[in-house]
Design a protein around this motif. Sequence first.
Motif: not given
Length: 171
Positions: A12-18, A20-28, A73-81
């Motif tokens: 599910n695209p709304l699933h966030l793994h532990a 998946d944080s906005n502080r962790t760089p996705l790519i180098s 809807s709130n989870q979508w906002d969180r994933c989008n951020v």
Amino acid sequence: MAILISSLDASNPLHLHANDSNRTPLISVKLIGVENYRVWASAMKLSIQTKNKIGFIIGSCVKSDYAASNLLSNQWDRCNVVVLSWILGSLSQVVYLGHVFSDNARAKLIDHSKLMKLMQILMGLDDIYQPIRSSLLTREILPQVKDTFVIVVREESYKGIPPTSAKSDKP
């Protein structure tokens, strides 16, 4: 029946793994400009696909699909951020600052365009309008184009100047 966020599976695209944080760089790879855009875009696309969040980028995962549930809807906002932070976190400082200040630059460009239109109008007036032109150009705050037309027309009617004295772009 309410859906619990914790019950969303990894598909599910709304699933966030532990992790998946906005502080962790996705790519180098940091986007520094056009010279490395292709490498950056490929790495970013693959990483976002791996996280099952590509729908946020291509538009197939939209908030309106989850509007019926306030929780989703709130989870979508969180994933989008989180997705936005991954992208913004992979921009070089120069690219990031260029993005942040682009709205300010756009406003300055619009102001400059308005000033150029005003100058075209004032410089296009016959010499008989020299006093009006000088008066307008010495103001602390220059008038808008529409206000300039009103001032010129008012001056024409006050002095009895025929309206054909103003230069026209029309043949």
